[in-house]
Design an enzyme around this catalytic site. Structure first.
Site, mmCIF file in Angstrom:
data_model
loop_
_atom_site.group_PDB
_atom_site.id
_atom_site.type_symbol
_atom_site.label_atom_id
_atom_site.label_comp_id
_atom_site.label_asym_id
_atom_site.label_seq_id
_atom_site.Cartn_x
_atom_site.Cartn_y
_atom_site.Cartn_z
ATOM 1 N N LYS A 1 42.187 42.771 30.513
ATOM 2 C CA LYS A 1 42.317 41.379 30.070
ATOM 3 C C LYS A 1 42.211 41.308 28.536
ATOM 4 O O LYS A 1 41.839 42.288 27.881
ATOM 5 C CB LYS A 1 41.239 40.534 30.747
ATOM 6 C CG LYS A 1 41.383 40.456 32.286
ATOM 7 C CD LYS A 1 40.303 39.559 32.885
ATOM 8 C CE LYS A 1 40.427 39.479 34.400
ATOM 9 N NZ LYS A 1 39.410 38.566 34.979
ATOM 10 N N ASN B 1 35.412 39.219 31.848
ATOM 11 C CA ASN B 1 34.979 40.379 32.627
ATOM 12 C C ASN B 1 35.968 41.547 32.571
ATOM 13 O O ASN B 1 36.056 42.350 33.482
ATOM 14 C CB ASN B 1 34.622 39.971 34.062
ATOM 15 C CG ASN B 1 35.802 39.406 34.823
ATOM 16 O OD1 ASN B 1 36.908 39.308 34.294
ATOM 17 N ND2 ASN B 1 35.584 39.057 36.082
ATOM 18 N N HIS C 1 41.227 43.002 35.567
ATOM 19 C CA HIS C 1 41.672 42.419 36.832
ATOM 20 C C HIS C 1 42.156 43.534 37.743
ATOM 21 O O HIS C 1 42.762 44.496 37.284
ATOM 22 C CB HIS C 1 42.837 41.438 36.605
ATOM 23 C CG HIS C 1 43.551 41.112 37.879
ATOM 24 N ND1 HIS C 1 43.104 40.141 38.746
ATOM 25 C CD2 HIS C 1 44.637 41.676 38.480
ATOM 26 C CE1 HIS C 1 43.898 40.114 39.809
ATOM 27 N NE2 HIS C 1 44.829 41.036 39.672
ATOM 28 N N GLU D 1 51.435 40.935 43.056
ATOM 29 C CA GLU D 1 51.157 41.023 41.616
ATOM 30 C C GLU D 1 52.024 42.078 40.934
ATOM 31 O O GLU D 1 52.489 41.885 39.814
ATOM 32 C CB GLU D 1 49.660 41.291 41.406
ATOM 33 C CG GLU D 1 48.821 40.086 41.838
ATOM 34 C CD GLU D 1 47.329 40.365 41.958
ATOM 35 O OE1 GLU D 1 46.894 41.509 41.707
ATOM 36 O OE2 GLU D 1 46.582 39.422 42.311
HETATM 37 P P1 GTP Z 1 40.150 39.391 39.261
HETATM 38 O O1 GTP Z 1 40.308 40.843 39.492
HETATM 39 O O2 GTP Z 1 40.198 39.006 37.798
HETATM 40 O O3 GTP Z 1 41.029 38.529 40.134
HETATM 41 O O4 GTP Z 1 38.643 39.082 39.636
HETATM 42 P P2 GTP Z 1 38.027 38.952 41.078
HETATM 43 O O5 GTP Z 1 39.049 39.148 42.141
HETATM 44 O O6 GTP Z 1 36.828 39.852 41.081
HETATM 45 O O7 GTP Z 1 37.558 37.442 41.066
HETATM 46 P P3 GTP Z 1 38.349 36.136 41.516
HETATM 47 O O8 GTP Z 1 39.745 36.469 41.881
HETATM 48 O O9 GTP Z 1 37.492 35.401 42.465
HETATM 49 O O10 GTP Z 1 38.359 35.314 40.141
HETATM 50 C C1 GTP Z 1 39.363 35.557 39.183
HETATM 51 C C2 GTP Z 1 38.765 35.522 37.813
HETATM 52 O O11 GTP Z 1 38.330 34.212 37.515
HETATM 53 C C3 GTP Z 1 37.501 36.374 37.636
HETATM 54 O O12 GTP Z 1 37.781 37.710 37.313
HETATM 55 C C4 GTP Z 1 36.816 35.691 36.487
HETATM 56 O O13 GTP Z 1 37.275 36.197 35.244
HETATM 57 C C5 GTP Z 1 37.264 34.261 36.612
HETATM 58 N N1 GTP Z 1 36.170 33.456 37.140
HETATM 59 C C6 GTP Z 1 35.614 33.491 38.359
HETATM 60 N N2 GTP Z 1 34.623 32.599 38.467
HETATM 61 C C7 GTP Z 1 34.558 31.973 37.261
HETATM 62 C C8 GTP Z 1 33.748 30.926 36.718
HETATM 63 O O14 GTP Z 1 32.862 30.394 37.376
HETATM 64 N N3 GTP Z 1 34.025 30.570 35.416
HETATM 65 C C9 GTP Z 1 34.995 31.141 34.667
HETATM 66 N N4 GTP Z 1 35.213 30.752 33.408
HETATM 67 N N5 GTP Z 1 35.764 32.116 35.148
HETATM 68 C C10 GTP Z 1 35.552 32.521 36.415
HETATM 69 MG MG MG Z 2 40.899 38.143 42.197
#
Ligand code: GTP
Ligand code: MG
Length: 148
Positions: free
Chosen positions: A9, A112, A115, A126
């Protein structure tokens, strides 16, 4: 062979973590089959994160992922979708274990670092969103005989 979509990211790119992240997956024994540095257009970001459209942080998420270049990758290997997620660590770095990418380099959930596709269906979706078929390279490596 199973493929997954991984992406450093904008925070990871700015913090010079592309090499570190590529290194981890290479050393693990996975094979890079596609990669590009790119700036994500807003429409692509909204489609990629479509499942989060109703979440309160959706706007922030799209703004962040389009705020600078990302390093998009396709990796191949046995069970790579699930194992890559384990190597990334929990979504919220407050919970991701040391030794994982997020556990070692990230502090907050909105930044974080990486992805990764969370299922076979999302991996296919994707990869299709970010790469044309001809941008993926099929090739053999002798070292694979010592891995699989
Ligand atoms: P990805 O691999 O990035 O998709 O992460 P994930 O699959 O572990 O998490 P998810 O798909 O549930 O969420 C996608 C992304 O949204 C996360 O990686 C975070 O960066 C972001 N995200 C999740 N929760 C929050 C939140 O409460 N606040 C913010 N700002 N970002 C969030
Ligand atoms: Mg995700």
């Amino acid at each position: 062979m199973e493929k997954t979509f991984l992406m450093v990211k904008p925070d990871g790119v700015q913090r010079n973590l592309i090499g570190e992240i590529v290194n981890r997956f290479e050393k693990k024994g996975y094979q890079l089959v596609g990669a590009k540095l790119m700036q994500i257009p807003t429409e692509l970001a909204e489609e990629h994160y479509g499942e989060h459209k109703e979440r309160p942080f959706f706007g922030e998420l799209v703004e962040f992922i389009t705020s600078g270049p990302v390093f998009a990758m396709v990796w191949e290997g046995e069970n790579v979708i699930t194992t890559a997620r384990l190597m990334m660590g929990a979504t919220n770095p407050k919970e991701s274990a040391p030794g994982t990418i997020r556990g070692d380099f990230a502090v907050t959930v909105g930044k974080n670092i990486i992805h990764g596709s969370d299922s076979l269906e999302s991996a296919e979706r994707e990869i299709g969103l970010f790469f044309k078929q001809e941008e993926l390279v099929a090739y053999a490596k002798d070292a694979n005989n010592w891995i699989n």
